[in-house]
Design an enzyme around this catalytic site. Structure first.
Site, PDB file in Angstrom:
ATOM      1  N   ASP A 180       0.934  -1.167  -0.018  1.00  0.00           N
ATOM      2  CA  ASP A 180       0.043   0.070   0.117  1.00  0.00           C
ATOM      3  C   ASP A 180       0.900   1.323  -0.043  1.00  0.00           C
ATOM      4  OD1 ASP A 180      -2.400  -1.586  -0.038  1.00  0.00           O
ATOM      5  OD2 ASP A 180      -2.412  -1.477   2.165  1.00  0.00           O
ATOM      6  N   TYR A 191       6.658  -8.773   8.605  1.00  0.00           N
ATOM      7  CA  TYR A 191       6.493  -7.121   8.766  1.00  0.00           C
ATOM      8  C   TYR A 191       6.691  -6.850  10.080  1.00  0.00           C
ATOM      9  CZ  TYR A 191       3.546  -8.016   4.441  1.00  0.00           C
ATOM     10  OH  TYR A 191       2.990  -8.406   3.132  1.00  0.00           O
ATOM     11  N   ASP A 211      -6.854   0.851   7.777  1.00  0.00           N
ATOM     12  CA  ASP A 211      -5.489   1.612   8.275  1.00  0.00           C
ATOM     13  C   ASP A 211      -5.390   3.039   8.350  1.00  0.00           C
ATOM     14  OD1 ASP A 211      -5.714   2.688   5.575  1.00  0.00           O
ATOM     15  OD2 ASP A 211      -4.696   1.063   4.445  1.00  0.00           O
TER      16      ASP A 211
END
Length: 325
Positions: free
Chosen positions: A36, A64, A78
């Site tokens: 993203d 991550y 998010d």
């Protein structure tokens, strides 16, 4: 060739591809595994004939470092989405034992509901495009696996509490959805506020270079596609190389295949791997990387009924393994 690129926050994965395409003056450029725009970290960029590797590379696990903000949920799960709900965060969220035990519950296989704003297509329509129009597409849960979820830090930001977590997950896992579900587990609205991808398969962030430095990427940023694939390897002799160029099947019975020495090919790798003989028999459907003259020339698949390796992907122009690997 394959380049290990560090994508900065604020740039889309497509922007990275466009920048590399212009910098290298190469039309055929793609990437393996979208990040993203707000996220940063490892983005393998496939150049020239290596673009055909994308269907293999996207199968890899990923690691991550994620910041999960407890106290507010958003439409996109998010920090980029509209805030939907807020709630006060209890003091228990600052307890490391409580946080760690909560995260432990997510380790293992499960069915994950993708975010409403995702690139999943249903009936030819992307869920994210429809969500922006106010149309919610019914998504189905998908199987994922969280291999580990390690708490790194807890930060009290007043109206929110942030858990920094090191996640190692299977392909297809949405970390945004993990953040959402962690909040639900503790009865709080939550969203993903920061995300850095540390590893894709064997490519770690230590193997990558910033996308702005095209010259260094060209000379020092190449990573070995054989290592990236993580398959067992057949080093073809002259006769076999000629067969590969013509896409012919190979009888592996008289040949030795090799695996990566030491750790699993998906972990703890370097770009210049050492190989060791692998004596385990080939399995039905197993993919094998074929190397000719120290370049990746093909990917073959084992056909147990024929007891032959058959071509799955043959490169007319062989893929470079980097600087004299």
């Amino acid at each position: 060739m394959v380049l290990g690129v560090v994508k900065p926050s604020g740039m889309s994965s497509h922007d990275v591809v466009s920048k590399v395409r212009r910098g290298l003056d190469e039309r055929r450029v793609g990437h393996a595994g979208t990040l993203d725009p707000f996220a940063s970290g490892v983005l393998p960029v496939l150049v020239g004939p290596a673009t055909r590797l994308d269907k293999y590379v996207t199968e890899h696990d990923k690691s991550y470092v994620a910041d999960i903000s407890l106290g507010a949920s958003t439409a996109t799960d998010d920090r980029c989405g509209e805030v939907l709900r807020t709630a006060p965060v209890p003091a228990s969220a600052l307890d490391r034992g409580f946080a760690s035990s909560t995260l432990d519950a997510f380790v293992g296989k499960s069915m994950q509901m993708p975010p409403a704003y995702s690139a999943i297509k249903v009936g030819g329509r992307k869920a994210c495009d429809e969500a922006r129009k106010g149309n919610l597409i019914k998504l189905e849960p998908r199987p994922i696996e969280v291999y580990s979820a390690q708490l790194l830090d807890i930060e009290d930001k007043g109206e929110s509490v942030v858990w920094r977590v090191d996640f190692h997950v299977s392909k297809g896992t949405y970390v945004r959805a993990l953040a959402r579900d962690v909040g639900r587990k503790v009865g709080l609205p939550a969203h993903l506020s920061e995300l850095e991808r540390k590893r894709v398969g064997c490519i770690g962030i230590e193997d990558c270079l910033p996308v702005d430095d095209i010259d260094s990427l060209r000379t020092k940023g190449q990573v070995d596609p054989v290592r990236l694939l993580g398959m067992r390897v057949l080093f073809a002799d002259e006769r076999q190389s000629a067969m590969v160029r013509n896409g012919r099947a190979i009888d592996p019975s008289g040949s030795q295949v090799y695996g990566f020495r030491g750790s699993s090919p998906d972990h703890g790798c370097s770009c210049m791997p050492a190989f060791a003989e692998s004596h385990a028999p080939l399995e039905e459907g197993e993919l094998v990387a074929v190397v000719s003259s120290n370049r990746l020339s093909a990917v073959y698949r084992y056909d147990s009924a024929r007891r032959m390796l058959v071509a799955d992907c043959v490169f007319q122009v062989e893929v470079s393994r980097g600087a004299d690997i």
